[in-house]
Design a protein around this motif. Structure first.
Motif, short mmCIF file in Angstrom:
data_model
loop_
_atom_site.label_atom_id
_atom_site.label_comp_id
_atom_site.label_asym_id
_atom_site.label_seq_id
_atom_site.Cartn_x
_atom_site.Cartn_y
_atom_site.Cartn_z
N ALA A 106 -3.82 2.93 -3.66
CA ALA A 106 -3.60 2.31 -2.68
C ALA A 106 -1.73 2.61 -3.06
O ALA A 106 -1.43 2.60 -1.36
CB ALA A 106 -2.82 0.45 -3.30
N SER A 107 -1.05 3.01 -3.50
CA SER A 107 -0.07 3.06 -3.51
C SER A 107 0.74 4.51 -3.05
O SER A 107 1.27 5.45 -2.47
CB SER A 107 0.81 3.60 -4.65
OG SER A 107 0.41 4.64 -5.89
N ARG A 108 -0.71 5.25 -3.34
CA ARG A 108 -0.35 6.70 -2.71
C ARG A 108 -0.08 6.91 -1.07
O ARG A 108 0.26 7.86 -0.26
CB ARG A 108 -1.73 8.30 -3.45
CG ARG A 108 -1.45 9.32 -4.80
CD ARG A 108 -2.22 10.29 -4.55
NE ARG A 108 -3.12 9.56 -4.62
CZ ARG A 108 -3.97 9.65 -5.44
NH1 ARG A 108 -3.42 9.86 -7.05
NH2 ARG A 108 -5.29 9.17 -5.98
N GLN A 109 -1.26 6.05 -0.38
CA GLN A 109 -1.84 6.07 0.93
C GLN A 109 -1.23 5.07 1.51
O GLN A 109 -0.89 4.27 2.59
CB GLN A 109 -2.75 5.51 0.80
CG GLN A 109 -4.36 6.48 0.41
CD GLN A 109 -3.97 8.32 1.05
OE1 GLN A 109 -3.76 8.12 2.22
NE2 GLN A 109 -4.35 9.06 0.61
N HIS A 110 0.43 4.07 0.69
CA HIS A 110 0.91 3.02 0.79
C HIS A 110 0.06 1.93 1.71
O HIS A 110 0.12 1.18 2.26
CB HIS A 110 1.88 3.79 2.26
CG HIS A 110 2.86 4.39 1.37
ND1 HIS A 110 2.43 5.80 1.57
CD2 HIS A 110 3.93 4.67 0.07
CE1 HIS A 110 3.50 6.89 0.85
NE2 HIS A 110 4.14 6.08 0.59
N LEU A 111 -0.93 1.02 0.75
CA LEU A 111 -1.69 0.41 1.18
C LEU A 111 -1.95 -1.29 -0.23
O LEU A 111 -1.76 -1.01 -0.83
CB LEU A 111 -3.10 0.85 1.63
CG LEU A 111 -2.82 2.04 2.47
CD1 LEU A 111 -4.40 2.44 2.91
CD2 LEU A 111 -2.96 2.08 3.57
N SER A 112 -2.62 -1.86 0.83
CA SER A 112 -1.85 -3.09 -0.21
C SER A 112 -3.57 -3.05 -1.38
O SER A 112 -4.94 -2.28 -1.25
CB SER A 112 -2.60 -4.47 0.49
OG SER A 112 -3.31 -5.33 0.23
N ALA A 113 -3.56 -2.55 -2.61
CA ALA A 113 -4.30 -3.17 -3.37
C ALA A 113 -5.46 -3.80 -2.94
O ALA A 113 -6.63 -3.45 -3.17
CB ALA A 113 -4.12 -2.95 -4.82
N LYS A 114 -4.93 -4.86 -3.14
CA LYS A 114 -6.43 -6.32 -2.72
C LYS A 114 -6.81 -6.31 -1.61
O LYS A 114 -8.11 -6.40 -1.16
CB LYS A 114 -5.55 -7.60 -2.36
CG LYS A 114 -5.17 -8.17 -3.69
CD LYS A 114 -6.97 -8.18 -4.27
CE LYS A 114 -6.93 -9.59 -5.07
NZ LYS A 114 -7.68 -9.77 -5.65
N TYR A 115 -6.68 -5.30 -0.05
CA TYR A 115 -7.54 -4.96 1.10
C TYR A 115 -7.65 -3.73 0.87
O TYR A 115 -9.30 -3.97 0.73
CB TYR A 115 -6.48 -4.79 2.43
CG TYR A 115 -7.32 -4.57 3.39
CD1 TYR A 115 -8.11 -5.78 3.96
CD2 TYR A 115 -6.25 -3.29 4.60
CE1 TYR A 115 -8.68 -5.23 4.82
CE2 TYR A 115 -6.42 -3.76 5.87
CZ TYR A 115 -8.24 -4.18 5.86
OH TYR A 115 -8.52 -4.61 6.90
N LEU A 116 -7.48 -2.38 -0.22
CA LEU A 116 -8.43 -2.06 -0.84
C LEU A 116 -9.93 -1.60 -1.05
O LEU A 116 -10.91 -1.67 -1.11
CB LEU A 116 -7.84 -0.72 -1.26
CG LEU A 116 -6.56 0.13 -0.60
CD1 LEU A 116 -5.59 1.54 -1.17
CD2 LEU A 116 -6.84 0.52 0.71
N ASP A 117 -9.35 -2.62 -1.99
CA ASP A 117 -10.45 -3.66 -2.70
C ASP A 117 -11.23 -3.90 -1.94
O ASP A 117 -12.90 -3.78 -2.21
CB ASP A 117 -10.08 -5.04 -3.51
CG ASP A 117 -10.81 -5.19 -4.32
OD1 ASP A 117 -12.20 -5.08 -5.00
OD2 ASP A 117 -10.16 -6.61 -4.73
N GLN A 118 -11.30 -4.33 -0.62
CA GLN A 118 -12.22 -4.93 0.07
C GLN A 118 -13.77 -3.83 0.29
O GLN A 118 -14.46 -4.11 0.41
CB GLN A 118 -11.93 -5.93 0.74
CG GLN A 118 -11.42 -6.64 0.54
CD GLN A 118 -11.42 -7.99 1.90
OE1 GLN A 118 -11.67 -7.85 2.91
NE2 GLN A 118 -10.97 -9.26 1.40
#
Lengths: 142, 142
Positions: B32-44
């Motif tokens: 998430a931090s490498r791709q600058h995205l929300s961890a919770k959303y990636l979770d899905q």
DNA sequence: CAATTTGGCTACTAATTTTGTAGACTATCA
DNA sequence: TGATAGTCTACAAAATTAGTAGCCAAATTG
């Protein structure tokens, strides 16, 4: 990743107009009832199609719509882009400057390629082709 | 006619995982931090990718994610379809029985053809290709 | 020229989809 | 047994799409 109703209806509308090409103006309400669509909504699509130079209209008592050029000269691509906007899978294809990653983005290239492919397929079909196929199908038993 | 964030993020996610293939498990929060995205959303997204058999996960303290098979064997098409669903321009391609017009619908054939073309382009690229290109670009001056 | 017809256009509302967040649960390891 | 990290469902906010309302403008007809 779906086409919206605008693209689907727009295509049907234009094929209908192609089938009536050379036979005078077509009324919006007739178009609407033949295609089972709301006249008010088609009204909006016609606005886009007219502004894109694909249909001509005449107002008033003996008014109506017709294709602005022969069906052979109108490609499905033009129709769909007129009502849906540019056919790109992602916005950053058209506006790469908005994304800081765009220069180093490998997926961008793929999305671009897909866009080109989509446009190619749609550019292969003219309204004349489609209207003719349509007529063949109408004649078939089912 | 746009790809949603699910497809775009999913692709970036999997290319990242491909770059780490063979180097052990990757933490979701690092991804998430490498791709600058929300961890919770990636979770899905991971949920979908795992259910599609594209990633393997391990829970608990030394847990994380990794590709379920070598990057050479995963095509971009599988990734995008896993997170976005079937890549068809219209629903009636998958469910023609729902539409009374489908048998006589000429546009349906065109939408089908476009869908095939999209899938073909995406099926040509594997995660290995993309991860490699990515690395080349990282090295470039800009 | 006035009434009627038909398209032109803008603004708004309703429905749907997309994008994300919250939070409780489960497995794993030290 | 406590901390870590993935699993999963449900909900909420935001954006987009779909469709409606209503008034204006042009053409025809009587």
């Amino acid at each position: 990743m779906k086409l919206s109703t605008r693209g689907r209806y727009g295509a049907r509308l234009m094929i209908d107009l192609a089938a009536h090409y050379g036979k005078g103006l077509v009324l919006l309400k007739d178009l609407a009832s033949r295609q089972h669509l709301s006249a008010k909504y088609l009204d909006q699509l016609m606005l886009s199609l007219r502004r894109a130079g694909l249909v001509k209209s005449k107002r008033g008592v003996k008014g109506g719509f017709q294709l602005a050029k022969p069906p052979e000269e109108i490609r499905l691509l033009e129709v769909v882009e007129a009502v849906e906007g540019p056919l790109d899978l992602v916005d950053c294809v058209a506006h790469p400057e908005g994304c800081p990653r765009s220069r180093k983005c490998v997926t961008l290239e793929v999305w671009e390629e897909v866009g080109r492919e989509i446009r190619q397929v749609l550019a292969r079909r003219t309204l004349a082709d489609l209207a003719q196929r349509q007529q063949q199908k109408e004649g078939a038993p089912f």
